[in-house]
Design a protein around this motif. Structure first.
Motif, PDB file in Angstrom:
ATOM      1  N   ASP A 190      14.304  -7.345   3.225  1.00 21.99           N
ATOM      2  CA  ASP A 190      15.116  -7.021   4.392  1.00 21.99           C
ATOM      3  C   ASP A 190      14.606  -5.756   5.085  1.00 21.99           C
ATOM      4  O   ASP A 190      14.692  -5.626   6.294  1.00 21.99           O
ATOM      5  N   GLY A 191      14.026  -4.833   4.297  1.00 23.51           N
ATOM      6  CA  GLY A 191      13.533  -3.582   4.852  1.00 23.51           C
ATOM      7  C   GLY A 191      12.180  -3.686   5.540  1.00 23.51           C
ATOM      8  O   GLY A 191      11.768  -2.765   6.240  1.00 23.51           O
ATOM      9  N   CYS A 192      11.485  -4.794   5.345  1.00 25.91           N
ATOM     10  CA  CYS A 192      10.183  -4.971   6.011  1.00 25.91           C
ATOM     11  C   CYS A 192      10.438  -5.193   7.495  1.00 25.91           C
ATOM     12  O   CYS A 192      10.973  -6.224   7.882  1.00 25.91           O
ATOM     13  N   GLU A 193      10.062  -4.205   8.298  1.00 25.44           N
ATOM     14  CA  GLU A 193      10.390  -4.245   9.721  1.00 25.44           C
ATOM     15  C   GLU A 193       9.821  -5.459  10.438  1.00 25.44           C
ATOM     16  O   GLU A 193      10.459  -6.035  11.292  1.00 25.44           O
ATOM     17  N   GLU A 194       8.605  -5.825  10.110  1.00 23.68           N
ATOM     18  CA  GLU A 194       7.981  -6.942  10.819  1.00 23.68           C
ATOM     19  C   GLU A 194       8.536  -8.283  10.377  1.00 23.68           C
ATOM     20  O   GLU A 194       8.406  -9.269  11.065  1.00 23.68           O
ATOM     21  N   GLY A 195       9.116  -8.340   9.202  1.00 29.24           N
ATOM     22  CA  GLY A 195       9.547  -9.615   8.665  1.00 29.24           C
ATOM     23  C   GLY A 195       8.325 -10.402   8.206  1.00 29.24           C
ATOM     24  O   GLY A 195       7.209  -9.913   8.217  1.00 29.24           O
ATOM     25  N   LEU A 196       8.552 -11.598   7.795  1.00 27.59           N
ATOM     26  CA  LEU A 196       7.458 -12.429   7.301  1.00 27.59           C
ATOM     27  C   LEU A 196       6.797 -13.243   8.406  1.00 27.59           C
ATOM     28  O   LEU A 196       5.745 -13.802   8.207  1.00 27.59           O
ATOM     29  N   ALA A 197       7.430 -13.320   9.552  1.00 25.77           N
ATOM     30  CA  ALA A 197       6.944 -14.191  10.629  1.00 25.77           C
ATOM     31  C   ALA A 197       5.874 -13.499  11.468  1.00 25.77           C
ATOM     32  O   ALA A 197       5.963 -13.412  12.676  1.00 25.77           O
ATOM     33  N   GLN A 198       4.831 -13.016  10.793  1.00 28.91           N
ATOM     34  CA  GLN A 198       3.727 -12.347  11.470  1.00 28.91           C
ATOM     35  C   GLN A 198       2.423 -13.076  11.142  1.00 28.91           C
ATOM     36  O   GLN A 198       2.280 -13.674  10.088  1.00 28.91           O
ATOM     37  N   GLY A 199       1.463 -13.001  12.031  1.00 25.83           N
ATOM     38  CA  GLY A 199       0.126 -13.551  11.775  1.00 25.83           C
ATOM     39  C   GLY A 199       0.138 -15.034  11.478  1.00 25.83           C
ATOM     40  O   GLY A 199       0.980 -15.787  11.956  1.00 25.83           O
ATOM     41  N   ARG A 200      -0.829 -15.449  10.656  1.00 28.80           N
ATOM     42  CA  ARG A 200      -0.955 -16.878  10.301  1.00 28.80           C
ATOM     43  C   ARG A 200       0.271 -17.394   9.564  1.00 28.80           C
ATOM     44  O   ARG A 200       0.712 -18.519   9.777  1.00 28.80           O
ATOM     45  N   PHE A 201       0.789 -16.559   8.663  1.00 32.56           N
ATOM     46  CA  PHE A 201       1.969 -16.968   7.906  1.00 32.56           C
ATOM     47  C   PHE A 201       3.141 -17.195   8.852  1.00 32.56           C
ATOM     48  O   PHE A 201       3.894 -18.149   8.710  1.00 32.56           O
ATOM     49  N   GLY A 202       3.271 -16.317   9.834  1.00 33.67           N
ATOM     50  CA  GLY A 202       4.325 -16.469  10.833  1.00 33.67           C
ATOM     51  C   GLY A 202       4.175 -17.744  11.624  1.00 33.67           C
ATOM     52  O   GLY A 202       5.161 -18.441  11.889  1.00 33.67           O
ATOM     53  N   GLU A 203       2.940 -18.071  11.992  1.00 33.26           N
ATOM     54  CA  GLU A 203       2.692 -19.317  12.728  1.00 33.26           C
ATOM     55  C   GLU A 203       3.098 -20.517  11.879  1.00 33.26           C
ATOM     56  O   GLU A 203       3.702 -21.464  12.378  1.00 33.26           O
ATOM     57  N   LEU A 204       2.767 -20.466  10.587  1.00 33.99           N
ATOM     58  CA  LEU A 204       3.143 -21.540   9.670  1.00 33.99           C
ATOM     59  C   LEU A 204       4.663 -21.660   9.577  1.00 33.99           C
ATOM     60  O   LEU A 204       5.218 -22.753   9.665  1.00 33.99           O
ATOM     61  N   LEU A 205       5.342 -20.517   9.436  1.00 32.66           N
ATOM     62  CA  LEU A 205       6.807 -20.528   9.332  1.00 32.66           C
ATOM     63  C   LEU A 205       7.456 -21.077  10.597  1.00 32.66           C
ATOM     64  O   LEU A 205       8.400 -21.871  10.525  1.00 32.66           O
ATOM     65  N   ALA A 213       0.826  -1.212   0.000  1.00 29.22           N
ATOM     66  CA  ALA A 213       0.000   0.000   0.000  1.00 29.22           C
ATOM     67  C   ALA A 213       0.860   1.263   0.000  1.00 29.22           C
ATOM     68  O   ALA A 213       0.478   2.278  -0.582  1.00 29.22           O
ATOM     69  N   GLU A 214       2.013   1.195   0.642  1.00 26.14           N
ATOM     70  CA  GLU A 214       2.912   2.352   0.711  1.00 26.14           C
ATOM     71  C   GLU A 214       3.797   2.480  -0.527  1.00 26.14           C
ATOM     72  O   GLU A 214       4.616   3.381  -0.615  1.00 26.14           O
ATOM     73  N   GLY A 215       3.638   1.547  -1.475  1.00 31.02           N
ATOM     74  CA  GLY A 215       4.390   1.630  -2.727  1.00 31.02           C
ATOM     75  C   GLY A 215       5.824   1.152  -2.640  1.00 31.02           C
ATOM     76  O   GLY A 215       6.614   1.403  -3.555  1.00 31.02           O
ATOM     77  N   GLU A 216       6.172   0.461  -1.575  1.00 35.81           N
ATOM     78  CA  GLU A 216       7.560   0.021  -1.411  1.00 35.81           C
ATOM     79  C   GLU A 216       7.991  -1.012  -2.449  1.00 35.81           C
ATOM     80  O   GLU A 216       9.178  -1.150  -2.741  1.00 35.81           O
ATOM     81  N   PHE A 217       7.037  -1.730  -3.022  1.00 33.38           N
ATOM     82  CA  PHE A 217       7.357  -2.761  -4.001  1.00 33.38           C
ATOM     83  C   PHE A 217       7.224  -2.253  -5.442  1.00 33.38           C
ATOM     84  O   PHE A 217       7.387  -3.016  -6.377  1.00 33.38           O
ATOM     85  N   LEU A 240      18.590  -8.218  -6.142  1.00 37.09           N
ATOM     86  CA  LEU A 240      19.027  -7.439  -4.982  1.00 37.09           C
ATOM     87  C   LEU A 240      17.957  -6.457  -4.533  1.00 37.09           C
ATOM     88  O   LEU A 240      17.796  -6.218  -3.337  1.00 37.09           O
ATOM     89  N   THR A 241      17.207  -5.919  -5.486  1.00 39.41           N
ATOM     90  CA  THR A 241      16.102  -5.016  -5.133  1.00 39.41           C
ATOM     91  C   THR A 241      15.089  -5.758  -4.279  1.00 39.41           C
ATOM     92  O   THR A 241      14.658  -5.252  -3.235  1.00 39.41           O
ATOM     93  N   LEU A 242      14.727  -6.966  -4.686  1.00 37.64           N
ATOM     94  CA  LEU A 242      13.771  -7.753  -3.897  1.00 37.64           C
ATOM     95  C   LEU A 242      14.357  -8.102  -2.535  1.00 37.64           C
ATOM     96  O   LEU A 242      13.664  -7.984  -1.518  1.00 37.64           O
ATOM     97  N   LYS A 243      15.615  -8.528  -2.508  1.00 34.61           N
ATOM     98  CA  LYS A 243      16.244  -8.862  -1.227  1.00 34.61           C
ATOM     99  C   LYS A 243      16.209  -7.669  -0.282  1.00 34.61           C
ATOM    100  O   LYS A 243      15.861  -7.795   0.885  1.00 34.61           O
ATOM    101  N   ASN A 244      16.527  -6.490  -0.793  1.00 34.23           N
ATOM    102  CA  ASN A 244      16.517  -5.289   0.033  1.00 34.23           C
ATOM    103  C   ASN A 244      15.108  -4.918   0.485  1.00 34.23           C
ATOM    104  O   ASN A 244      14.918  -4.445   1.609  1.00 34.23           O
ATOM    105  N   LEU A 245      14.112  -5.146  -0.380  1.00 35.46           N
ATOM    106  CA  LEU A 245      12.725  -4.883   0.008  1.00 35.46           C
ATOM    107  C   LEU A 245      12.304  -5.802   1.154  1.00 35.46           C
ATOM    108  O   LEU A 245      11.696  -5.367   2.128  1.00 35.46           O
TER     109      LEU A 245
END
Length: 165
Positions: free
Chosen positions: A140-155, A54-58, A133-138
């Motif tokens: 890496d820049g996500c403060e919450e990481g991927l381990a949030q919510g249901r997806f985080g529980e799965l991980l 939503a913030e256009g980071e991607f 590298l652009t994707l890796k940096n994107l």
């Protein structure tokens, strides 16, 4: 008439191998239709990255294709961004990030520094390196990481399974 126990010797080559999560994924993934993969993966990714999308980071990857190849599972997912939504696509990515599932799990749960995973060549960028590298940096820049919510529980559940294998 006597019933003596019958002893049969079966060569170990014919015995079924133990079923592990990685073996199960290797067997099932090629059999899952693309439309079902889309229905599972796209909502998961778009919920996980809702704020940065939503913030256009991607926006830097709009209309580009990136593949994530989990080599030891034989799984490749190709993604693109259209209208601020991540979509699974059939076409091969212009850039590919390749590694084992444990490395992707470390990246997603932030158990290890992403740069370390790449410098140690546990994760490899192929093709359009700048896009990778652009994707890796994107990610890496996500403060919450991927381990949030249901997806985080799965991980985190997968991480527990990884310790057992």
């Amino acid at each position: 008439m006597s019933f003596l126990p019958l002893s049969v010797s079966i060569p170990s080559a014919f015995l079924p191998l133990p079923v592990t999560l990685s073996r199960l994924i290797r067997i099932l993934d090629p059999r899952v239709p693309f439309t079902i993969k889309r229905r599972i993966v796209e909502p998961l990714l778009n919920r996980t990255f809702a704020v940065p999308l939503a913030e256009g980071e991607f926006d830097a990857v709009e209309g580009r294709r990136i593949s994530l190849t989990i080599a030891d599972l034989g799984v490749t997912l190709s993604l693109t961004l259209e209208s601020q939504r991540l979509l699974l696509c059939r076409e091969k990515g212009e850039a590919t990030i390749r590694g084992g599932w444990r490395e992707f799990l470390c990246l997603a749960t932030r158990r290890e520094d992403p740069d370390s995973l790449f410098f140690q060549r546990r994760l490899i960028i192929e093709g359009d390196t700048e896009l990778g590298l652009t994707l890796k940096n994107l990610l890496d820049g996500c403060e919450e990481g991927l381990a949030q919510g249901r997806f985080g529980e799965l991980l985190l559940g997968l991480e527990r399974l990884a310790r057992r294998e």
